[in-house]
Design an enzyme around this catalytic site. Sequence first.
Site, PDB file in Angstrom:
ATOM      1  N   HIS A  32      -6.681  11.335  38.529  1.00 13.02           N
ATOM      2  CA  HIS A  32      -6.539  10.238  39.494  1.00 13.02           C
ATOM      3  C   HIS A  32      -7.492   9.114  39.120  1.00 13.02           C
ATOM      4  O   HIS A  32      -8.700   9.198  39.356  1.00 13.02           O
ATOM      5  CB  HIS A  32      -6.814  10.701  40.927  1.00 13.02           C
ATOM      6  CG  HIS A  32      -6.505   9.645  41.950  1.00 13.02           C
ATOM      7  ND1 HIS A  32      -5.279   9.542  42.566  1.00 13.02           N
ATOM      8  CD2 HIS A  32      -7.257   8.623  42.438  1.00 13.02           C
ATOM      9  CE1 HIS A  32      -5.301   8.513  43.409  1.00 13.02           C
ATOM     10  NE2 HIS A  32      -6.490   7.934  43.337  1.00 13.02           N
ATOM     11  N   ARG A 131      -4.489  -0.107  56.333  1.00  7.93           N
ATOM     12  CA  ARG A 131      -5.407  -1.171  55.924  1.00  7.93           C
ATOM     13  C   ARG A 131      -5.167  -1.604  54.474  1.00  7.93           C
ATOM     14  O   ARG A 131      -5.703  -2.611  54.033  1.00  7.93           O
ATOM     15  CB  ARG A 131      -6.853  -0.723  56.108  1.00  7.93           C
ATOM     16  CG  ARG A 131      -7.215   0.516  55.370  1.00  7.93           C
ATOM     17  CD  ARG A 131      -8.587   1.058  55.748  1.00  7.93           C
ATOM     18  NE  ARG A 131      -8.746   2.441  55.385  1.00  7.93           N
ATOM     19  CZ  ARG A 131      -8.955   2.882  54.149  1.00  7.93           C
ATOM     20  NH1 ARG A 131      -9.034   2.013  53.159  1.00  7.93           N
ATOM     21  NH2 ARG A 131      -9.096   4.167  53.900  1.00  7.93           N
ATOM     22  N   HIS A 182      -6.545  12.916  47.895  1.00  7.91           N
ATOM     23  CA  HIS A 182      -7.849  13.035  48.559  1.00  7.91           C
ATOM     24  C   HIS A 182      -7.831  13.951  49.779  1.00  7.91           C
ATOM     25  O   HIS A 182      -8.442  13.652  50.808  1.00  7.91           O
ATOM     26  CB  HIS A 182      -8.370  11.644  48.949  1.00  7.91           C
ATOM     27  CG  HIS A 182      -8.142  10.595  47.894  1.00  7.91           C
ATOM     28  ND1 HIS A 182      -8.187  10.863  46.541  1.00  7.91           N
ATOM     29  CD2 HIS A 182      -7.853   9.271  48.000  1.00  7.91           C
ATOM     30  CE1 HIS A 182      -7.943   9.736  45.860  1.00  7.91           C
ATOM     31  NE2 HIS A 182      -7.728   8.769  46.717  1.00  7.91           N
ATOM     32  N   ASP A 250     -11.085   8.848  40.515  1.00  5.87           N
ATOM     33  CA  ASP A 250     -10.725   7.670  41.322  1.00  5.87           C
ATOM     34  C   ASP A 250     -11.365   6.388  40.768  1.00  5.87           C
ATOM     35  O   ASP A 250     -11.463   5.390  41.469  1.00  5.87           O
ATOM     36  CB  ASP A 250     -11.073   7.829  42.802  1.00  5.87           C
ATOM     37  CG  ASP A 250     -10.401   6.762  43.670  1.00  5.87           C
ATOM     38  OD1 ASP A 250      -9.248   6.383  43.368  1.00  5.87           O
ATOM     39  OD2 ASP A 250     -11.025   6.272  44.630  1.00  5.87           O
TER      40      ASP A 250
END
Length: 293
Positions: A32, A131, A182, A250
Amino acid sequence: MSGFTPDPGWLCWDPAPSPPRFRVPAGAVDAHCHVFGPGDTFPYAPERKYTPCDAGKAQLFALRDFLGFERNVIVQATCHGADNRALVDALHAAGGRARGVATVTPDVTDAELRDLHEAGVRGVRFNFVRRLVDPKPDSYYHGIIERIAPLGWHVVVYFEAADLDERWDFFTGLPTAVVVDHMGRPDVTKPVDGPEFGRFVQLMERDNIWSKVTCPERLSQSGPPGYDDVVPFARLLVDRFPDRVLWGTDWPHPNMTSHMPDDGTLVDMIPRVAPTPEAQDRLLVHNPLRLYW
């Protein structure tokens, strides 16, 4: 840096992470990570909800080598929308050492899907974090799934723990493999054996659901360097579902506001969540190779 100006207060990735003490096994995959631009070559999407600092393929591959990984799974970033050119460029440059997860819309053509597949794309990502994106009706996502399922692709979903019940029927009805980003963003201040995370474990009991045990820096309340409060959640998933867990950095850690994590420190967390060589091999090598290669 491109002509795009990062958002005020944007935290850029660490150019000098510490060398990890933990040596990942041969063939390990960072499953990721992202590429951002560079914006002057691959412009950010007009509809984006954030503007990052540039983080291109050269920096990603340098980090891969520094941390000891052999391969990457590069996930299309929301700041690029459904324009996958930066992703495809990185996949071509990786020489077979990277796979991709794209963002597409229902009007994507068969030729475009074939091109993405040939570049190394093996999945699509659906983001439900409000968001970051504006979620669509379920029919929108089903239209995409009908297009990508014949290619053998899977679906990656990103959501927050509070949204799981609302999306339960949708997630459990998906016909492909489903990879959750996640750990579904659990509230780590609540008990790992409590009802909220128990609901996510219940989702994982379906044999087509996978989870990335990633992003302690996003979930932790105790903070770096240990992110101790996240470890029990990741460890539970690795222990219970050893063949359906993945791990990734990430990088370049978009939208972090509290701090920018040290990627070497993140790698050193791996043996805390996967303590045996067998668990580490499944998490870092066997599982991602089976899903993406």
